[in-house]
Design a protein around this motif. Structure first.
Motif, PDB file in Angstrom:
ATOM      1  N   GLY A  47     125.871  87.419 -17.433  1.00  0.00           N
ATOM      2  CA  GLY A  47     125.201  87.352 -16.135  1.00  0.00           C
ATOM      3  C   GLY A  47     123.827  88.008 -16.166  1.00  0.00           C
ATOM      4  N   GLY A  48     123.421  88.479 -17.346  1.00  0.00           N
ATOM      5  CA  GLY A  48     122.102  89.095 -17.481  1.00  0.00           C
ATOM      6  C   GLY A  48     122.033  90.515 -16.951  1.00  0.00           C
ATOM      7  N   PHE A  49     123.179  91.138 -16.635  1.00  0.00           N
ATOM      8  CA  PHE A  49     123.178  92.519 -16.141  1.00  0.00           C
ATOM      9  C   PHE A  49     122.659  93.466 -17.222  1.00  0.00           C
ATOM     10  N   LYS A  50     121.661  94.253 -16.855  1.00  0.00           N
ATOM     11  CA  LYS A  50     121.118  95.226 -17.800  1.00  0.00           C
ATOM     12  C   LYS A  50     121.661  96.617 -17.415  1.00  0.00           C
ATOM     13  N   ILE A  51     122.327  97.227 -18.359  1.00  0.00           N
ATOM     14  CA  ILE A  51     122.970  98.515 -18.071  1.00  0.00           C
ATOM     15  C   ILE A  51     122.386  99.585 -18.995  1.00  0.00           C
ATOM     16  N   LEU A  52     121.761 100.569 -18.371  1.00  0.00           N
ATOM     17  CA  LEU A  52     121.205 101.677 -19.146  1.00  0.00           C
ATOM     18  C   LEU A  52     122.272 102.752 -19.242  1.00  0.00           C
ATOM     19  N   MET A  53     122.733 103.031 -20.447  1.00  0.00           N
ATOM     20  CA  MET A  53     123.703 104.120 -20.586  1.00  0.00           C
ATOM     21  C   MET A  53     123.017 105.340 -21.187  1.00  0.00           C
ATOM     22  N   TYR A  54     123.239 106.465 -20.534  1.00  0.00           N
ATOM     23  CA  TYR A  54     122.637 107.727 -20.975  1.00  0.00           C
ATOM     24  C   TYR A  54     123.659 108.826 -20.730  1.00  0.00           C
ATOM     25  N   HIS A  55     123.992 109.559 -21.764  1.00  0.00           N
ATOM     26  CA  HIS A  55     125.042 110.567 -21.582  1.00  0.00           C
ATOM     27  C   HIS A  55     124.673 111.557 -20.474  1.00  0.00           C
ATOM     28  N   GLY A  56     123.441 112.047 -20.523  1.00  0.00           N
ATOM     29  CA  GLY A  56     123.011 112.873 -19.374  1.00  0.00           C
ATOM     30  C   GLY A  56     122.801 114.345 -19.657  1.00  0.00           C
ATOM     31  N   ALA A  57     122.414 114.681 -20.899  1.00  0.00           N
ATOM     32  CA  ALA A  57     122.212 116.106 -21.230  1.00  0.00           C
ATOM     33  C   ALA A  57     121.179 116.756 -20.327  1.00  0.00           C
TER      34      ALA A  57
ATOM     35  N   GLY B 261     129.843 127.099 -12.769  1.00  0.00           N
ATOM     36  CA  GLY B 261     130.258 126.649 -11.439  1.00  0.00           C
ATOM     37  C   GLY B 261     130.329 125.134 -11.298  1.00  0.00           C
ATOM     38  N   ASN B 262     130.592 124.447 -12.412  1.00  0.00           N
ATOM     39  CA  ASN B 262     130.743 122.993 -12.353  1.00  0.00           C
ATOM     40  C   ASN B 262     132.236 122.661 -12.354  1.00  0.00           C
ATOM     41  N   ILE B 263     132.736 122.278 -11.201  1.00  0.00           N
ATOM     42  CA  ILE B 263     134.168 121.968 -11.107  1.00  0.00           C
ATOM     43  C   ILE B 263     134.347 120.481 -11.416  1.00  0.00           C
ATOM     44  N   PRO B 264     134.990 120.148 -12.537  1.00  0.00           N
ATOM     45  CA  PRO B 264     135.117 118.730 -12.890  1.00  0.00           C
ATOM     46  C   PRO B 264     136.094 117.993 -11.970  1.00  0.00           C
ATOM     47  N   ASP B 265     135.970 116.697 -11.981  1.00  0.00           N
ATOM     48  CA  ASP B 265     136.840 115.855 -11.172  1.00  0.00           C
ATOM     49  C   ASP B 265     137.405 114.792 -12.115  1.00  0.00           C
ATOM     50  N   PRO B 266     138.385 115.183 -12.940  1.00  0.00           N
ATOM     51  CA  PRO B 266     138.796 114.298 -14.036  1.00  0.00           C
ATOM     52  C   PRO B 266     139.619 113.078 -13.616  1.00  0.00           C
ATOM     53  N   CYS B 267     139.721 112.158 -14.563  1.00  0.00           N
ATOM     54  CA  CYS B 267     140.656 111.018 -14.503  1.00  0.00           C
ATOM     55  C   CYS B 267     140.327 109.987 -13.425  1.00  0.00           C
ATOM     56  N   LYS B 268     139.084 109.852 -13.032  1.00  0.00           N
ATOM     57  CA  LYS B 268     138.687 108.834 -12.053  1.00  0.00           C
ATOM     58  C   LYS B 268     137.877 107.780 -12.817  1.00  0.00           C
ATOM     59  N   VAL B 269     138.151 106.515 -12.535  1.00  0.00           N
ATOM     60  CA  VAL B 269     137.433 105.462 -13.255  1.00  0.00           C
ATOM     61  C   VAL B 269     136.717 104.522 -12.287  1.00  0.00           C
ATOM     62  N   PRO B 270     135.382 104.571 -12.238  1.00  0.00           N
ATOM     63  CA  PRO B 270     134.639 103.602 -11.430  1.00  0.00           C
ATOM     64  C   PRO B 270     134.700 102.200 -12.046  1.00  0.00           C
ATOM     65  N   LEU B 271     134.874 101.223 -11.175  1.00  0.00           N
ATOM     66  CA  LEU B 271     134.960  99.814 -11.609  1.00  0.00           C
ATOM     67  C   LEU B 271     133.964  99.000 -10.809  1.00  0.00           C
ATOM     68  N   PHE B 272     133.296  98.081 -11.477  1.00  0.00           N
ATOM     69  CA  PHE B 272     132.257  97.287 -10.812  1.00  0.00           C
ATOM     70  C   PHE B 272     132.522  95.810 -11.074  1.00  0.00           C
ATOM     71  N   ASN B 273     132.593  95.038  -9.990  1.00  0.00           N
ATOM     72  CA  ASN B 273     132.830  93.596 -10.140  1.00  0.00           C
ATOM     73  C   ASN B 273     131.482  92.874 -10.269  1.00  0.00           C
ATOM     74  N   LEU B 274     131.323  92.140 -11.370  1.00  0.00           N
ATOM     75  CA  LEU B 274     130.038  91.499 -11.665  1.00  0.00           C
ATOM     76  C   LEU B 274     129.722  90.346 -10.712  1.00  0.00           C
ATOM     77  N   LYS B 275     130.753  89.750 -10.144  1.00  0.00           N
ATOM     78  CA  LYS B 275     130.521  88.597  -9.271  1.00  0.00           C
ATOM     79  C   LYS B 275     130.260  89.028  -7.824  1.00  0.00           C
ATOM     80  N   THR B 276     131.079  89.955  -7.353  1.00  0.00           N
ATOM     81  CA  THR B 276     130.993  90.332  -5.934  1.00  0.00           C
ATOM     82  C   THR B 276     130.253  91.645  -5.709  1.00  0.00           C
ATOM     83  N   ARG B 277     130.023  92.398  -6.766  1.00  0.00           N
ATOM     84  CA  ARG B 277     129.448  93.756  -6.725  1.00  0.00           C
ATOM     85  C   ARG B 277     130.383  94.753  -6.014  1.00  0.00           C
TER      86      ARG B 277
END
Ligand SMILES: [Fe+2]
Length: 499
Positions: free
Chosen positions: A343-353, A449-465
């Motif tokens: 679908g031509g989606f461009k995804i920039l992945m950056y770990h985020g240091a 003081g960074n309280i993690p919020d583990p085990c959550k998975v964001p999902l994105f639908n390419l057709k409907t967003r």
């Protein structure tokens, strides 16, 4: 071309190179000649030994057609000198100036041209210093390629003053100013900025899952929860609606810190279940191989992986994780990487240091949000068109030709990790996804003081967003960032048994 570099190639190597683009072949030759290889005949076997040196711009040819790496990086080897840093910053200034100049400013002028003439100007500069004056105004030291100047921001101009407080050293911005070169007075600050005019919609009803920060090897690694996620991906658990989504997941982005690594901080071994990187990667391989094979996994390194810490980071090498190279559905890419999918989606992945650096450097964010809202920081990166602008905030490798932390092509989606908190945001039609983690709170996180919020998975639908976050944590806490919507759903432990 090969002979001029002093090499001969065997037949297999020649065939391999003949399928690549000419510019990539040139890059390979340049890198090979810098490696001081004693052998004059380059065989494919010898080339494979150094494969991690080339992986910045090569994706396995068998996989190339499905996933595209749009941001090839030439990881130059050799000694880094002061001049490399000078060229790096000049190159960055020129590039960001080019973006700003497209706005067609009135009275655009270099610092030298402003000289002693009083007037109204727009000038594009890099920030070299920042301080509060006796009268509590803000004094910004700036420079361009022609000279230096100082710009005063009056505290009475509340909006501008608040914007200026967020300026970071080495930011490149345009200022609308009045005055002369001795002292300029700011009227407006303009960032390079990023925007997608129209949100993209794909054709196929497929999902991308965003995750990372597995930290395999750590005593805090939440293995059972991660396996629960994989079990859901494979269609084994969840209610009907959840299983229907799982079936449609076609891509899994893993944005770094795949293992916990070793010796990242004094005394880390006390917190490790698996004491060597190789064994940690073996475990990662075992877990990734559990995922159904039609899901394409795109994985970059993070600060805990076995690559150098300076950014850009190359792909994890065969030396540490040879088994991962056998996985047909795994695409290992550098950090950062711009990836194109269907679908031509461009995804920039950056770990985020650099996220921690932004939080530390911008007092307003530090006091107001702390580590709670990583996507707010990512907005700042997009505004600046740079993932880590300030020298010294992260380790980085300067590059003569291109600063690879510049956000050159505006992505449809930017995916980060590092803060261990899942969050979704939107900036000028660019979707921002911060992924969660699979590690419970660490001593370092407690300290900052960074309280993690583990085990959550964001999902994105390419057709409907459509966006959903699924919760695989034991606590089964819900995430709802919009009241009353249906974005968050939980996978109960007993779902399988209940059906
Ligand atoms: Fe992490």
């Amino acid at each position: 071309m090969y002979a001029s570099k002093g090499f001969f190639l065997d037949k297999e190597m020649l065939e391999f190179l003949s399928e690549l683009k000419e510019e990539n072949v040139r890059e390979i030759m340049n890198i090979l000649s810098g490696l001081n290889i004693k052998k004059k005949i380059i065989t494919k076997k010898l080339f494979d030994k150094y494969s991690d040196k080339f992986s910045g711009f090569l994706i396995d040819k068998n996989k190339r057609s499905e996933i595209k790496l749009l941001s090839p990086i030439n990881f130059s080897s050799g000694k880094i000198t002061v001049m490399d840093f000078v060229r790096h910053f000049r190159g960055r200034y020129e590039f960001l100036k080019g973006i700003l100049e497209k706005r067609k400013f009135d009275n655009l002028s270099s610092i030298r041209k402003i000289g002693n003439n009083n007037g109204f100007w727009t000038t594009i500069v890099m920030i070299s210093g920042k301080r509060i004056t006796k009268n509590k105004n803000l004094l910004i030291e700036v420079e361009d390629l022609t000279g230096k100047s100082i710009i005063l921001i009056n505290r009475e101009n509340i909006k501008l003053f608040s914007e200026a407080k967020k300026l970071l050293l080495d930011d490149v911005v345009a200022f609308r100013v009045s005055g002369s070169n001795k002292m300029l007075f700011a009227n407006e600050i303009i960032f390079p900025d990023a925007e997608i005019k129209k949100e993209k919609y794909g054709v196929a009803d497929n999902y991308i899952a965003f995750s990372g920060d597995f930290h395999i090897g750590s005593k805090m690694f939440l293995e059972k929860n991660l396996l629960k996620f994989i079990s859901w991906l494979n269609g084994n658990i969840g209610d009907g609606r959840q299983r229907a989504i799982a079936k449609k997941v076609k891509y899994l982005f893993l944005t770094g810190d795949n293992i916990d690594g070793v010796s990242h901080y004094p005394g880390q071994e006390k917190f490790l279940d698996i004491k060597t990187c190789k064994e940690q990667y073996l475990k990662l391989e075992k877990i990734l191989k559990e995922i159904r094979g039609d899901i394409k996994i795109i994985m970059c390194p993070g600060q805990h992986d076995s690559v150098w810490v300076g950014e850009p980071q190359p792909v994890i090498s065969k030396k540490w994780a040879s088994g991962l190279y056998d996985m047909k559905n795994l695409f290992m890419v550098p950090n950062p990487s711009l990836i194109k999918v269907e679908g031509g989606f461009k995804i920039l992945m950056y770990h985020g240091a650099s996220i921690n650096g932004f939080i530390n450097e911008i007092p307003e964010f530090r006091m107001k949000f702390g580590h709670k809202h990583p996507t707010i920081i990512v907005k700042e990166m997009l505004m600046r068109r740079h993932l880590a602008p300030t020298h010294g905030v992260i380790d980085y490798i300067p590059h003569n030709s291109k600063d690879s932390l510049i956000i050159d092509i505006v992505p449809d989606i930017i995916a980060t990790a590092d803060q261990h908190r899942a969050e979704i945001n939107n900036y000028n039609n660019i979707l921002i996804v911060a992924s969660s983690c699979w590690q419970s709170i660490t001593p370092f996180e407690k300290k900052v003081g960074n309280i993690p919020d583990p085990c959550k998975v964001p999902l994105f639908n390419l057709k409907t967003r459509e966006i959903k976050i699924i919760d695989f944590s034991d606590e089964q806490k819900e995430i709802c960032w919009e009241v009353g919507d249906n974005l968050a759903c939980k996978i109960n432990k007993n779902d399988k048994e209940n059906e």
